[in-house]
Scaffold this motif. Sequence first.
Motif, PDB file in Angstrom:
ATOM      1  N   GLU A 149     -45.249 -49.812   6.378  1.00  0.00           N
ATOM      2  CA  GLU A 149     -46.039 -49.819   5.146  1.00  0.00           C
ATOM      3  C   GLU A 149     -46.855 -48.536   5.020  1.00  0.00           C
ATOM      4  O   GLU A 149     -46.917 -47.928   3.945  1.00  0.00           O
ATOM      5  CB  GLU A 149     -46.978 -51.027   5.116  1.00  0.00           C
ATOM      6  N   ILE A 150     -47.479 -48.108   6.104  1.00  0.00           N
ATOM      7  CA  ILE A 150     -48.292 -46.893   6.085  1.00  0.00           C
ATOM      8  C   ILE A 150     -47.430 -45.672   5.744  1.00  0.00           C
ATOM      9  O   ILE A 150     -47.843 -44.799   4.983  1.00  0.00           O
ATOM     10  CB  ILE A 150     -49.004 -46.699   7.443  1.00  0.00           C
ATOM     11  N   ILE A 151     -46.227 -45.618   6.310  1.00  0.00           N
ATOM     12  CA  ILE A 151     -45.323 -44.500   6.003  1.00  0.00           C
ATOM     13  C   ILE A 151     -44.971 -44.497   4.520  1.00  0.00           C
ATOM     14  O   ILE A 151     -45.002 -43.447   3.870  1.00  0.00           O
ATOM     15  CB  ILE A 151     -44.061 -44.552   6.880  1.00  0.00           C
ATOM     16  N   LYS A 152     -44.660 -45.662   3.975  1.00  0.00           N
ATOM     17  CA  LYS A 152     -44.320 -45.742   2.548  1.00  0.00           C
ATOM     18  C   LYS A 152     -45.488 -45.286   1.686  1.00  0.00           C
ATOM     19  O   LYS A 152     -45.315 -44.522   0.730  1.00  0.00           O
ATOM     20  CB  LYS A 152     -43.924 -47.174   2.187  1.00  0.00           C
ATOM     21  N   ARG A 153     -46.690 -45.737   2.022  1.00  0.00           N
ATOM     22  CA  ARG A 153     -47.873 -45.338   1.265  1.00  0.00           C
ATOM     23  C   ARG A 153     -48.104 -43.825   1.356  1.00  0.00           C
ATOM     24  O   ARG A 153     -48.507 -43.185   0.396  1.00  0.00           O
ATOM     25  CB  ARG A 153     -49.106 -46.077   1.782  1.00  0.00           C
ATOM     26  N   THR A 154     -47.840 -43.269   2.518  1.00  0.00           N
ATOM     27  CA  THR A 154     -48.063 -41.836   2.707  1.00  0.00           C
ATOM     28  C   THR A 154     -47.027 -41.018   1.949  1.00  0.00           C
ATOM     29  O   THR A 154     -47.369 -39.994   1.343  1.00  0.00           O
ATOM     30  CB  THR A 154     -48.072 -41.495   4.209  1.00  0.00           C
ATOM     31  N   ILE A 155     -45.783 -41.457   1.944  1.00  0.00           N
ATOM     32  CA  ILE A 155     -44.762 -40.776   1.144  1.00  0.00           C
ATOM     33  C   ILE A 155     -45.173 -40.796  -0.323  1.00  0.00           C
ATOM     34  O   ILE A 155     -45.112 -39.779  -1.020  1.00  0.00           O
ATOM     35  CB  ILE A 155     -43.370 -41.415   1.351  1.00  0.00           C
ATOM     36  N   ALA A 161     -38.941 -49.386  -0.643  1.00  0.00           N
ATOM     37  CA  ALA A 161     -39.168 -50.726  -0.090  1.00  0.00           C
ATOM     38  C   ALA A 161     -38.013 -51.201   0.776  1.00  0.00           C
ATOM     39  O   ALA A 161     -38.219 -51.961   1.719  1.00  0.00           O
ATOM     40  CB  ALA A 161     -39.426 -51.717  -1.226  1.00  0.00           C
ATOM     41  N   ASP A 162     -36.805 -50.765   0.488  1.00  0.00           N
ATOM     42  CA  ASP A 162     -35.631 -51.228   1.221  1.00  0.00           C
ATOM     43  C   ASP A 162     -35.168 -50.259   2.295  1.00  0.00           C
ATOM     44  O   ASP A 162     -34.198 -50.543   2.991  1.00  0.00           O
ATOM     45  CB  ASP A 162     -34.467 -51.467   0.245  1.00  0.00           C
ATOM     46  N   ASP A 163     -35.840 -49.132   2.448  1.00  0.00           N
ATOM     47  CA  ASP A 163     -35.378 -48.127   3.405  1.00  0.00           C
ATOM     48  C   ASP A 163     -35.664 -48.541   4.842  1.00  0.00           C
ATOM     49  O   ASP A 163     -36.663 -49.203   5.134  1.00  0.00           O
ATOM     50  CB  ASP A 163     -36.041 -46.776   3.122  1.00  0.00           C
ATOM     51  N   SER A 164     -34.777 -48.133   5.723  1.00  0.00           N
ATOM     52  CA  SER A 164     -34.959 -48.391   7.153  1.00  0.00           C
ATOM     53  C   SER A 164     -36.012 -47.441   7.706  1.00  0.00           C
ATOM     54  O   SER A 164     -36.340 -46.425   7.090  1.00  0.00           O
ATOM     55  CB  SER A 164     -33.641 -48.183   7.895  1.00  0.00           C
ATOM     56  N   LEU A 165     -36.509 -47.745   8.883  1.00  0.00           N
ATOM     57  CA  LEU A 165     -37.532 -46.894   9.486  1.00  0.00           C
ATOM     58  C   LEU A 165     -37.010 -45.477   9.697  1.00  0.00           C
ATOM     59  O   LEU A 165     -37.731 -44.512   9.446  1.00  0.00           O
ATOM     60  CB  LEU A 165     -38.026 -47.495  10.806  1.00  0.00           C
ATOM     61  N   GLY A 166     -35.760 -45.334  10.116  1.00  0.00           N
ATOM     62  CA  GLY A 166     -35.201 -43.995  10.322  1.00  0.00           C
ATOM     63  C   GLY A 166     -35.198 -43.181   9.042  1.00  0.00           C
ATOM     64  O   GLY A 166     -35.583 -42.001   9.034  1.00  0.00           O
ATOM     65  N   THR A 167     -34.806 -43.795   7.943  1.00  0.00           N
ATOM     66  CA  THR A 167     -34.797 -43.111   6.650  1.00  0.00           C
ATOM     67  C   THR A 167     -36.215 -42.790   6.193  1.00  0.00           C
ATOM     68  O   THR A 167     -36.482 -41.706   5.668  1.00  0.00           O
ATOM     69  CB  THR A 167     -34.071 -43.967   5.597  1.00  0.00           C
ATOM     70  N   LEU A 168     -37.132 -43.723   6.419  1.00  0.00           N
ATOM     71  CA  LEU A 168     -38.530 -43.473   6.043  1.00  0.00           C
ATOM     72  C   LEU A 168     -39.103 -42.287   6.815  1.00  0.00           C
ATOM     73  O   LEU A 168     -39.838 -41.474   6.252  1.00  0.00           O
ATOM     74  CB  LEU A 168     -39.381 -44.720   6.290  1.00  0.00           C
ATOM     75  N   GLY A 182     -52.509 -43.790  -2.025  1.00  0.00           N
ATOM     76  CA  GLY A 182     -51.344 -44.372  -1.363  1.00  0.00           C
ATOM     77  C   GLY A 182     -51.105 -45.795  -1.798  1.00  0.00           C
ATOM     78  O   GLY A 182     -51.030 -46.715  -0.991  1.00  0.00           O
ATOM     79  N   CYS A 183     -50.977 -45.993  -3.089  1.00  0.00           N
ATOM     80  CA  CYS A 183     -50.780 -47.336  -3.647  1.00  0.00           C
ATOM     81  C   CYS A 183     -49.445 -47.906  -3.179  1.00  0.00           C
ATOM     82  O   CYS A 183     -48.523 -47.182  -2.846  1.00  0.00           O
ATOM     83  CB  CYS A 183     -50.796 -47.282  -5.172  1.00  0.00           C
ATOM     84  N   TRP A 184     -49.363 -49.232  -3.182  1.00  0.00           N
ATOM     85  CA  TRP A 184     -48.102 -49.883  -2.831  1.00  0.00           C
ATOM     86  C   TRP A 184     -48.014 -51.233  -3.492  1.00  0.00           C
ATOM     87  O   TRP A 184     -48.972 -51.721  -4.066  1.00  0.00           O
ATOM     88  CB  TRP A 184     -47.963 -50.003  -1.307  1.00  0.00           C
ATOM     89  N   ALA A 185     -46.840 -51.825  -3.427  1.00  0.00           N
ATOM     90  CA  ALA A 185     -46.588 -53.109  -4.069  1.00  0.00           C
ATOM     91  C   ALA A 185     -47.652 -54.124  -3.670  1.00  0.00           C
ATOM     92  O   ALA A 185     -47.956 -54.274  -2.494  1.00  0.00           O
ATOM     93  CB  ALA A 185     -45.202 -53.613  -3.676  1.00  0.00           C
ATOM     94  N   GLY A 186     -48.199 -54.798  -4.653  1.00  0.00           N
ATOM     95  CA  GLY A 186     -49.185 -55.830  -4.409  1.00  0.00           C
ATOM     96  C   GLY A 186     -50.611 -55.333  -4.399  1.00  0.00           C
ATOM     97  O   GLY A 186     -51.545 -56.128  -4.350  1.00  0.00           O
ATOM     98  N   ASP A 187     -50.824 -54.015  -4.429  1.00  0.00           N
ATOM     99  CA  ASP A 187     -52.181 -53.486  -4.384  1.00  0.00           C
ATOM    100  C   ASP A 187     -52.999 -53.902  -5.607  1.00  0.00           C
ATOM    101  O   ASP A 187     -54.211 -54.022  -5.512  1.00  0.00           O
ATOM    102  CB  ASP A 187     -52.176 -51.950  -4.297  1.00  0.00           C
ATOM    103  N   ASP A 188     -52.328 -54.122  -6.727  1.00  0.00           N
ATOM    104  CA  ASP A 188     -53.070 -54.462  -7.941  1.00  0.00           C
ATOM    105  C   ASP A 188     -53.234 -55.967  -8.122  1.00  0.00           C
ATOM    106  O   ASP A 188     -53.817 -56.411  -9.072  1.00  0.00           O
ATOM    107  CB  ASP A 188     -52.374 -53.853  -9.171  1.00  0.00           C
ATOM    108  N   GLU A 189     -52.724 -56.747  -7.154  1.00  0.00           N
ATOM    109  CA  GLU A 189     -52.845 -58.196  -7.251  1.00  0.00           C
ATOM    110  C   GLU A 189     -54.131 -58.649  -6.590  1.00  0.00           C
ATOM    111  O   GLU A 189     -54.566 -58.121  -5.588  1.00  0.00           O
ATOM    112  CB  GLU A 189     -51.647 -58.868  -6.572  1.00  0.00           C
TER     113      GLU A 189
END
Length: 177
Positions: free
Chosen positions: A34-40, A68-75, A169-176
């Motif tokens: 999750e942190i990697i996704k937010r940082t990207i 959201a669907d990427d593997s850790l290696g791809t991230l 570093g917004c991500w899915a669900g942050d606005d909920e």
Amino acid sequence: MAGIGAAPETHFTLPADFAAGLGQCVASFGWLEEIIKRTIYALDRARLADDLTSEELQAWLARMGSLADDSLGTLIEQLDAAMRRHPGLRDRNKITDRLGEIRLYRNLLCHASWRPTERKTHWHPAFVSAKGEVRPVPMALDDLERIRAQTVETGGRVLRVMRATGEPGCWAGDDEA
């Protein structure tokens, strides 16, 4: 193919403390992803022009959504590329190298079946990597704690990169709520 222990028909129940330590490791891997996704997201968002067309913005948002669907290696690859595009970031190579090590542990710990050893406190992860490698050394609770601590420490480094962008570093669900 290398042997990995007892017949596959044999299932072993892990001791509660070992299972809890393993669960904490796996949870730290999920947090790190999750942190990697937010940082990207933050690294890419910081570089976006202010005058994007609606179509350009939607294309970028769709690309961010596909993370959201990427593997850790791809991230890890995407994070490394995003850090390269963002000037002034330190420790990029150290972060990327450490993430590569964590990815190997993630694959091992998330996909292994566990076999008891002669030492009651050690368990052998029965797992063959994509390269045909077998882990010859059993693991103890201390090993799991070390891996979890390294994962959390590395996640902290990635968080510092995200914060350096000035983007949240917004991500899915942050606005909920």
